[in-house]
Each structure stands twice: as structure tokens, then as C-alpha cells.
Design a protein around this motif. Structure first.
Motif, PDB file in Angstrom:
ATOM      1  N   MET A   1       0.853  -1.171   0.000  1.00  0.00           N
ATOM      2  CA  MET A   1       0.000   0.000   0.000  1.00  0.00           C
ATOM      3  C   MET A   1       0.896   1.230   0.000  1.00  0.00           C
ATOM      4  SD  MET A   1      -2.900   1.114   2.776  1.00  0.00           S
ATOM      5  CE  MET A   1      -3.952  -0.212   2.271  1.00  0.00           C
ATOM      6  N   HIS A   2       0.649   2.124  -0.958  1.00  0.00           N
ATOM      7  CA  HIS A   2       1.415   3.363  -1.055  1.00  0.00           C
ATOM      8  C   HIS A   2       0.445   4.527  -1.115  1.00  0.00           C
ATOM      9  CE1 HIS A   2       5.151   1.255  -1.706  1.00  0.00           C
ATOM     10  NE2 HIS A   2       4.519   0.479  -2.572  1.00  0.00           N
ATOM     11  N   ALA A   3       0.774   5.597  -0.400  1.00  0.00           N
ATOM     12  CA  ALA A   3      -0.090   6.771  -0.365  1.00  0.00           C
ATOM     13  C   ALA A   3       0.754   8.031  -0.265  1.00  0.00           C
ATOM     14  CB  ALA A   3      -1.043   6.690   0.830  1.00  0.00           C
ATOM     15  N   SER A   4       0.098   9.144  -0.506  1.00  0.00           N
ATOM     16  CA  SER A   4       0.720  10.459  -0.397  1.00  0.00           C
ATOM     17  C   SER A   4      -0.191  11.352   0.435  1.00  0.00           C
ATOM     18  CB  SER A   4       0.890  11.090  -1.776  1.00  0.00           C
ATOM     19  OG  SER A   4       1.695  10.290  -2.598  1.00  0.00           O
ATOM     20  N   ARG A   5       0.380  12.429   0.922  1.00  0.00           N
ATOM     21  CA  ARG A   5      -0.412  13.405   1.667  1.00  0.00           C
ATOM     22  C   ARG A   5      -1.544  13.902   0.776  1.00  0.00           C
ATOM     23  NH1 ARG A   5       1.115  19.305   2.857  1.00  0.00           N
ATOM     24  NH2 ARG A   5       2.218  18.868   0.955  1.00  0.00           N
ATOM     25  N   GLY A   6      -2.747  13.972   1.320  1.00  0.00           N
ATOM     26  CA  GLY A   6      -3.916  14.414   0.564  1.00  0.00           C
ATOM     27  C   GLY A   6      -4.769  13.274   0.044  1.00  0.00           C
ATOM     28  N   ASP A   7      -4.205  12.061   0.017  1.00  0.00           N
ATOM     29  CA  ASP A   7      -4.993  10.895  -0.382  1.00  0.00           C
ATOM     30  C   ASP A   7      -6.019  10.583   0.701  1.00  0.00           C
ATOM     31  OD1 ASP A   7      -3.465  10.646  -2.668  1.00  0.00           O
ATOM     32  OD2 ASP A   7      -2.293   8.943  -1.931  1.00  0.00           O
ATOM     33  N   ARG A   8      -7.021   9.809   0.348  1.00  0.00           N
ATOM     34  CA  ARG A   8      -8.034   9.351   1.307  1.00  0.00           C
ATOM     35  C   ARG A   8      -7.810   7.870   1.581  1.00  0.00           C
ATOM     36  NH1 ARG A   8     -10.200  14.041   3.086  1.00  0.00           N
ATOM     37  NH2 ARG A   8     -10.725  15.351   1.343  1.00  0.00           N
ATOM     38  N   LEU A   9      -8.007   7.478   2.822  1.00  0.00           N
ATOM     39  CA  LEU A   9      -7.922   6.083   3.211  1.00  0.00           C
ATOM     40  C   LEU A   9      -9.330   5.631   3.555  1.00  0.00           C
ATOM     41  CD1 LEU A   9      -5.993   3.722   3.848  1.00  0.00           C
ATOM     42  CD2 LEU A   9      -5.927   4.550   6.185  1.00  0.00           C
ATOM     43  N   VAL A  10      -9.801   4.598   2.865  1.00  0.00           N
ATOM     44  CA  VAL A  10     -11.138   4.056   3.091  1.00  0.00           C
ATOM     45  C   VAL A  10     -10.982   2.753   3.871  1.00  0.00           C
ATOM     46  CG1 VAL A  10     -13.267   3.229   2.032  1.00  0.00           C
ATOM     47  CG2 VAL A  10     -11.941   5.047   0.920  1.00  0.00           C
ATOM     48  N   VAL A  11     -11.553   2.727   5.073  1.00  0.00           N
ATOM     49  CA  VAL A  11     -11.520   1.526   5.905  1.00  0.00           C
ATOM     50  C   VAL A  11     -12.915   0.924   5.853  1.00  0.00           C
ATOM     51  CG1 VAL A  11     -11.061   0.586   8.201  1.00  0.00           C
ATOM     52  CG2 VAL A  11      -9.807   2.616   7.406  1.00  0.00           C
ATOM     53  N   HIS A  12     -13.026  -0.244   5.225  1.00  0.00           N
ATOM     54  CA  HIS A  12     -14.320  -0.881   5.036  1.00  0.00           C
ATOM     55  C   HIS A  12     -14.842  -1.439   6.353  1.00  0.00           C
ATOM     56  CE1 HIS A  12     -14.093  -0.444   0.741  1.00  0.00           C
ATOM     57  NE2 HIS A  12     -12.911  -1.009   0.732  1.00  0.00           N
ATOM     58  N   GLY A  13     -16.162  -1.277   6.572  1.00  0.00           N
ATOM     59  CA  GLY A  13     -16.810  -1.869   7.734  1.00  0.00           C
ATOM     60  C   GLY A  13     -16.694  -3.386   7.668  1.00  0.00           C
ATOM     61  N   ARG A  14     -16.393  -4.006   8.795  1.00  0.00           N
ATOM     62  CA  ARG A  14     -16.152  -5.453   8.787  1.00  0.00           C
ATOM     63  C   ARG A  14     -17.353  -6.282   9.189  1.00  0.00           C
ATOM     64  NH1 ARG A  14     -10.662  -5.850  12.078  1.00  0.00           N
ATOM     65  NH2 ARG A  14     -10.994  -3.691  12.595  1.00  0.00           N
ATOM     66  N   THR A  15     -18.371  -5.645   9.726  1.00  0.00           N
ATOM     67  CA  THR A  15     -19.562  -6.383  10.126  1.00  0.00           C
ATOM     68  C   THR A  15     -20.801  -5.647   9.637  1.00  0.00           C
ATOM     69  OG1 THR A  15     -19.631  -5.250  12.265  1.00  0.00           O
ATOM     70  CG2 THR A  15     -18.480  -7.369  12.197  1.00  0.00           C
ATOM     71  N   VAL A  16     -21.912  -6.354   9.592  1.00  0.00           N
ATOM     72  CA  VAL A  16     -23.160  -5.765   9.156  1.00  0.00           C
ATOM     73  C   VAL A  16     -23.507  -4.582  10.060  1.00  0.00           C
ATOM     74  CG1 VAL A  16     -25.633  -6.173   8.890  1.00  0.00           C
ATOM     75  CG2 VAL A  16     -23.995  -7.936   8.215  1.00  0.00           C
ATOM     76  N   ALA A  47      -5.098  10.526  14.126  1.00  0.00           N
ATOM     77  CA  ALA A  47      -4.556   9.273  14.642  1.00  0.00           C
ATOM     78  C   ALA A  47      -3.437   8.808  13.718  1.00  0.00           C
ATOM     79  CB  ALA A  47      -5.648   8.207  14.709  1.00  0.00           C
ATOM     80  N   ILE A  48      -2.638   7.870  14.234  1.00  0.00           N
ATOM     81  CA  ILE A  48      -1.625   7.182  13.441  1.00  0.00           C
ATOM     82  C   ILE A  48      -2.213   5.825  13.076  1.00  0.00           C
ATOM     83  CG2 ILE A  48       0.706   6.245  13.405  1.00  0.00           C
ATOM     84  CD1 ILE A  48       0.870   9.189  13.816  1.00  0.00           C
ATOM     85  N   MET A  49      -2.171   5.472  11.784  1.00  0.00           N
ATOM     86  CA  MET A  49      -2.757   4.203  11.341  1.00  0.00           C
ATOM     87  C   MET A  49      -1.769   3.421  10.490  1.00  0.00           C
ATOM     88  SD  MET A  49      -6.647   5.114  10.171  1.00  0.00           S
ATOM     89  CE  MET A  49      -7.019   3.397   9.865  1.00  0.00           C
ATOM     90  N   SER A  50      -1.763   2.128  10.701  1.00  0.00           N
ATOM     91  CA  SER A  50      -1.109   1.178   9.803  1.00  0.00           C
ATOM     92  C   SER A  50      -2.237   0.315   9.257  1.00  0.00           C
ATOM     93  CB  SER A  50      -0.091   0.329  10.554  1.00  0.00           C
ATOM     94  OG  SER A  50       1.010   1.108  10.937  1.00  0.00           O
ATOM     95  N   PRO A  51      -2.806   0.695   8.118  1.00  0.00           N
ATOM     96  CA  PRO A  51      -4.011   0.050   7.607  1.00  0.00           C
ATOM     97  C   PRO A  51      -3.815  -1.433   7.303  1.00  0.00           C
ATOM     98  CG  PRO A  51      -3.363   1.911   6.232  1.00  0.00           C
ATOM     99  CD  PRO A  51      -2.323   1.742   7.254  1.00  0.00           C
ATOM    100  N   GLY A  52      -4.894  -2.176   7.502  1.00  0.00           N
ATOM    101  CA  GLY A  52      -4.907  -3.599   7.222  1.00  0.00           C
ATOM    102  C   GLY A  52      -5.492  -3.893   5.854  1.00  0.00           C
TER     103      GLY A  52
END
Length: 71
Positions: A1-16, A47-52
Motif C-alpha cells: 500500500m502506497h499513499a501520499s499526503r492528501g490521499d483518502r484512506l477508506v476503511v471498510h466496515g467489517r460487520t453488518v 490518529a496514526i494508522m497502519s491500515p490492514g
């Protein structure tokens, strides 16, 4: 996963009933665009995130970033 400042990170919901969360990447702390990332939510929380594997990066277009705003 590669990103730059200004990008959006989408974290998908894991449950209904849990919706996707979208945060803005305001700083890349890893090397060459790798995680971890400092992110800001719409409510201003940072926050600081290390996305999964449940996350994807939406890359910003060059016209989406205002050079005068620091973003």
C-alpha cells in the motif's frame, strides 16, 4: 500500500451495520509512501494508522490539493 499526503484512506466496515470510514492522510510516516500514516477524520480527530487488508487508498488528483492550505 502506497499513499501520499492528501490521499483518502477508506476503511471498510467489517460487520453488518458498520459503515466504511474515510479519513484524509495528512502525513506519511513510512518510507516511499508506505504506512504508517497520520490521518484526520471529518470530525477533526487525528490518529496514526497502519491500515490492514480491509483498507484501500483513494489517490488525490493534483487539482484536489491546494498548495496554499498546507494540504
Amino acid at each position: 500500500m502506497h499513499a501520499s499526503r492528501g490521499d483518502r484512506l477508506v476503511v471498510h466496515g467489517r460487520t453488518v451495520g458498520h459503515h466504511d470510514r474515510v479519513v484524509e492522510i495528512i502525513e506519511v510516516l513510512g518510507t516511499n509512501g508506505d504506512p504508517p500514516y497520520r490521518v484526520r477524520a471529518e470530525d477533526g480527530h487525528e490518529a496514526i494508522m497502519s491500515p490492514g487488508p480491509d483498507s484501500v487508498v483513494r489517490h488525490a488528483k493534483a487539482t484536489d490539493i491546494d498548495p496554499g492550505s498546507g494540504r
